[in-house]
Write an enzyme that holds these catalytic residues in place. Structure first.
Site, short mmCIF file in Angstrom:
data_model
loop_
_atom_site.label_atom_id
_atom_site.label_comp_id
_atom_site.label_asym_id
_atom_site.label_seq_id
_atom_site.Cartn_x
_atom_site.Cartn_y
_atom_site.Cartn_z
N GLU A 69 0.73 -1.16 0.00
CA GLU A 69 0.04 0.01 -0.15
C GLU A 69 0.78 0.92 0.32
O GLU A 69 0.36 2.44 -0.75
CB GLU A 69 -0.42 0.04 1.18
CG GLU A 69 -1.91 -0.54 0.85
CD GLU A 69 -2.63 -0.56 0.57
OE1 GLU A 69 -2.88 0.52 -0.74
OE2 GLU A 69 -3.54 -1.39 -0.99
N ASP A 87 -5.79 4.24 -11.09
CA ASP A 87 -5.93 3.97 -10.68
C ASP A 87 -7.86 3.24 -10.97
O ASP A 87 -7.90 2.80 -11.32
CB ASP A 87 -5.91 2.41 -9.39
CG ASP A 87 -6.23 3.80 -7.59
OD1 ASP A 87 -7.12 4.21 -8.35
OD2 ASP A 87 -6.13 2.38 -7.18
N THR A 92 -6.44 8.81 -2.95
CA THR A 92 -6.25 7.50 -2.72
C THR A 92 -4.91 7.87 -1.35
O THR A 92 -3.92 8.59 -1.56
CB THR A 92 -5.19 6.15 -3.16
OG1 THR A 92 -5.71 5.22 -4.34
CG2 THR A 92 -4.72 4.83 -1.99
#
Length: 296
Positions: A69, A87, A92
């Site tokens: 991550e 993505d 994110t």
């Protein structure tokens, strides 16, 4: 999709989901220390280190997943992290990669507002809700249109405060850790299996559709590959789960040979189901290790 489930492509935080999460949390915290060590011993084995407590194993798993991550074993450094990684999930951020385009970020910010009214992120709640009303393929662009400018700075500022860090840990456990642990316990998995389940839940969500981890696991079982709880061989079972997961990642266009699945495959090859230390692995071309028992 059930409101009690988590999908990284369409997360919905409904009342049923909150109820399930609270129940799981209560179950987790009600275990005595003695029972936790006994449980850890039953899944951790005695090779090398005599098994882990639940807290010790959790820390190892969090460090493993953090390398996928956030490219570091120091998962606690990721609270203020935020970027659009391209993505299709919008922004994110944070310790598990909360996404503005999947809804788990909305759930986190809403929870944070309930515990810390007037925090720097609260004013963005209407925009986060609006993002989630759009079709999935529009949410990334809409995240920028509705959240810029100011959202990333507000996140980074909040990420350096104790209340938001506590909110991230709490929501991580409710959305991902507790459900993954419960599923791995039901399937009688080793520490490696528990890592794989948690990483899968973080990356795919726990929903039962074919692209979420719950659905991936159920599909493997439906095709005849039995979990240890069903009398199956764990190595064969985990390999089948990894292969099914990789098929989804390839469909998403995010599969990489040295990506998330490579960690579990390496430890399977080494026959290290107990995650005995020292651990060494590579992901996305970077090398990592855990050489001593981390402090929970």
């Amino acid at each position: 999709m059930s409101s009690a489930a988590v999908s990284r492509r369409g997360f919905i935080a409904g009342a049923a989901g909150v109820t399930v999460a609270v129940a799981l949390a209560a179950l987790w915290h009600s275990e005595s220390a003695v029972h936790r060590r006994a449980l850890a011993g039953s899944v951790g084995g005695s090779t090398g280190h005599g098994g882990y407590t639940v807290a010790e194993l959790k820390e190892i798993v969090l460090e493993l997943v953090s390398t996928a991550e956030n490219s570091t074993t120091k998962w606690t450094s990721a609270y203020p992290y935020i970027e659009d990684i391209g993505d299709g999930r919008g922004y994110t951020a944070g310790i598990v990669g909360w996404c503005s385009g999947t809804g788990d970020m909305l759930a986190l910010v809403a929870y944070y507002a309930s515990t810390t009214p007037g925090n720097p992120l609260q004013k963005f709640l209407p925009a986060l809700r609006q993002v989630m009303t759009a079709p999935y393929d529009r949410r990334a662009d809409l995240s920028h249109a509705l959240l810029d400018p100011g959202f990333t700075m507000a996140w980074a500022t909040a990420g350096n405060t104790a209340p938001f860090q506590a909110a991230q840990r709490y929501q991580r456990d409710q959305m991902y850790w507790n459900p993954a642990w419960a599923a791995a316990t039901a399937d009688h998995l080793s520490p490696l299996g528990r890592y794989l389940y948690y990483d899968g839940y973080v990356n795919h969500g726990s929903d039962t559709n074919s692209q979420s981890f719950g659905g991936i696991v159920e599909g493997v079982k439906a095709r005849g590959q039995q979990s240890p709880a069903q009398g199956g061989n764990e190595v064969a079972y985990l390999k089948a789960v990894i292969a099914a997961r990789d098929a989804v990642l390839k469909a998403w266009g995010t599969y990489q040979v040295d990506g998330r699945s490579s960690i579990a495959l390496r430890f399977l090859t080494e026959k290290n189901l107990n995650l005995d230390l020292p651990l060494a692995w590579t992901i996305y071309g970077n090398a990592y290790s855990i050489t001593r028992l981390p402090s929970p």
